[in-house]
Design a protein around this motif. Sequence first.
Motif, PDB file in Angstrom:
ATOM      1  N   CYS A 198      28.390  -6.210  10.267  1.00 29.56           N
ATOM      2  CA  CYS A 198      28.019  -5.712  11.597  1.00 29.56           C
ATOM      3  C   CYS A 198      28.627  -6.582  12.684  1.00 29.56           C
ATOM      4  N   SER A 249      32.342  -6.138  13.139  1.00 30.95           N
ATOM      5  CA  SER A 249      32.734  -4.891  13.792  1.00 30.95           C
ATOM      6  C   SER A 249      32.488  -4.924  15.295  1.00 30.95           C
ATOM      7  N   ARG A 292      29.507  -5.350  16.835  1.00 33.72           N
ATOM      8  CA  ARG A 292      28.181  -4.903  17.241  1.00 33.72           C
ATOM      9  C   ARG A 292      27.180  -6.024  17.032  1.00 33.72           C
ATOM     10  N   CYS A 341      22.053  -2.433  12.643  1.00 35.24           N
ATOM     11  CA  CYS A 341      23.237  -2.782  13.420  1.00 35.24           C
ATOM     12  C   CYS A 341      23.226  -1.904  14.674  1.00 35.24           C
ATOM     13  N   GLN A 361      24.692  -0.988  18.708  1.00 35.71           N
ATOM     14  CA  GLN A 361      25.841  -1.036  19.604  1.00 35.71           C
ATOM     15  C   GLN A 361      25.385  -1.600  20.943  1.00 35.71           C
TER      16      GLN A 361
END
Length: 113
Positions: free
Chosen positions: A39, A42, A44, A53, A55
């Motif tokens: 997570c 990426s 996030r 996870c 955003q």
Amino acid sequence: MNRFLTMRRLSILFFGLFAVLALGAIGFQRFYVAPADACEQSGRWWYAEGRECVQPIYLPDITGRPAGVTRAEASDEQNRELLAIEDRLAAERAARTAATERDRADYAAKTGK
């Protein structure tokens, strides 16, 4: 004499315990640590309490101010806009008051009061 914990039984017990602990460590890495690392890689945020996870929300999307503008600059701009609106309303109020006084004076002149 027949002992319960012979060398063969102890070695089986040791290797069995070792296998269980190794599988536990692999499972912990796979199901607990790896999702958080994936997570964060990426871009996030890892929410540990809910194990999810999420955003992140871009702050200018919430506030409506352009990117790169500080809070103080945005506040100053809004204050300038409010002052302009207050000045416009004061001018309109003064114009209305002047028109009312002019109409009163015209009416007084026509009626002789």
